[in-house]
Design a protein around this motif. Sequence first.
Motif, mmCIF file in Angstrom:
data_model
loop_
_atom_site.group_PDB
_atom_site.id
_atom_site.type_symbol
_atom_site.label_atom_id
_atom_site.label_comp_id
_atom_site.label_asym_id
_atom_site.label_seq_id
_atom_site.Cartn_x
_atom_site.Cartn_y
_atom_site.Cartn_z
ATOM 1 N N TRP A 4 -6.773 -6.712 -12.450
ATOM 2 C CA TRP A 4 -5.364 -6.393 -12.189
ATOM 3 C C TRP A 4 -4.479 -6.813 -13.361
ATOM 4 C CZ3 TRP A 4 -3.645 -3.114 -8.726
ATOM 5 C CH2 TRP A 4 -4.456 -2.810 -7.648
ATOM 6 N N ILE A 54 -11.385 -1.585 -10.028
ATOM 7 C CA ILE A 54 -10.348 -1.143 -9.092
ATOM 8 C C ILE A 54 -10.560 0.352 -8.896
ATOM 9 C CG2 ILE A 54 -7.855 -0.882 -8.737
ATOM 10 C CD1 ILE A 54 -7.505 -3.202 -10.801
ATOM 11 N N GLY A 57 -8.082 5.888 -8.154
ATOM 12 C CA GLY A 57 -6.823 6.381 -7.589
ATOM 13 C C GLY A 57 -5.756 5.306 -7.594
ATOM 14 N N THR A 58 -6.132 4.120 -7.186
ATOM 15 C CA THR A 58 -5.202 2.994 -7.183
ATOM 16 C C THR A 58 -4.866 2.571 -8.605
ATOM 17 O OG1 THR A 58 -6.031 2.214 -5.058
ATOM 18 C CG2 THR A 58 -4.895 0.604 -6.436
ATOM 19 N N GLY A 61 -2.622 5.182 -10.236
ATOM 20 C CA GLY A 61 -1.298 5.163 -9.621
ATOM 21 C C GLY A 61 -0.468 3.979 -10.074
ATOM 22 N N VAL A 62 -1.073 2.808 -10.099
ATOM 23 C CA VAL A 62 -0.372 1.603 -10.553
ATOM 24 C C VAL A 62 -0.027 1.720 -12.030
ATOM 25 C CG1 VAL A 62 -0.657 -0.884 -10.969
ATOM 26 C CG2 VAL A 62 -1.335 0.111 -8.760
ATOM 27 N N VAL A 98 3.880 1.004 -5.964
ATOM 28 C CA VAL A 98 2.890 0.290 -6.784
ATOM 29 C C VAL A 98 2.462 -1.000 -6.087
ATOM 30 C CG1 VAL A 98 2.632 -1.021 -8.937
ATOM 31 C CG2 VAL A 98 3.576 1.289 -8.993
ATOM 32 N N LEU A 101 0.246 -0.129 -3.165
ATOM 33 C CA LEU A 101 -1.133 0.177 -3.570
ATOM 34 C C LEU A 101 -1.921 -1.095 -3.842
ATOM 35 C CD1 LEU A 101 -0.671 3.273 -5.909
ATOM 36 C CD2 LEU A 101 -1.917 3.198 -3.751
ATOM 37 N N LYS A 102 -1.293 -2.040 -4.519
ATOM 38 C CA LYS A 102 -1.972 -3.312 -4.814
ATOM 39 C C LYS A 102 -2.322 -4.039 -3.524
ATOM 40 C CE LYS A 102 -3.105 -7.365 -6.568
ATOM 41 N NZ LYS A 102 -4.169 -7.919 -5.751
ATOM 42 N N THR A 104 -2.764 -2.888 -0.524
ATOM 43 C CA THR A 104 -3.667 -2.200 0.401
ATOM 44 C C THR A 104 -5.025 -1.876 -0.204
ATOM 45 O OG1 THR A 104 -2.743 -0.035 -0.194
ATOM 46 C CG2 THR A 104 -1.762 -1.182 1.691
ATOM 47 N N THR A 105 -5.244 -2.271 -1.452
ATOM 48 C CA THR A 105 -6.546 -2.041 -2.080
ATOM 49 C C THR A 105 -7.501 -3.150 -1.669
ATOM 50 O OG1 THR A 105 -5.545 -0.941 -3.961
ATOM 51 C CG2 THR A 105 -7.760 -1.800 -4.283
#
Length: 121
Positions: A4, A54, A57-58, A61-62, A98, A101-102, A104-105
């Motif tokens: 991340w 990661i 898609g996530t 997107g981030v 953003v 997404l973080k 819910t990953t």
Amino acid sequence: MRAWIILVGSAVFETVWAIALSESNGFSEPVPTVVFVVAAVISMTGLGIAAQHIPIGTAYGVWTGIGAVGTVVYSAVTGQEHLSWFGWLCLVVIVGAVVGLKLTTPGKAEGAPVSDEAGTL
């Protein structure tokens, strides 16, 4: 967590290359052109490394969300772009997406690569 951090760092470099691209005047200005190339390579490399840990898609997107917000905020602060209150609200929505997404990953063990559905890379 390391993935991340790499992803956020590479997204910041996305902002740098986007701004340098604008400043390069169609690649006619040498310094912004070099900054663009270097920042783009760092940014894409970081995205590639982060995407090993990661879901793409996530990660994408981030990466694009942070890069877009950073570029627009830079343009607004430097006076290159005027944002209405609604434009600022839209940026807040992007930041919220953003963060969502973080949050819910699903977490992966540090260093564990993302695998495909068959469980292999």
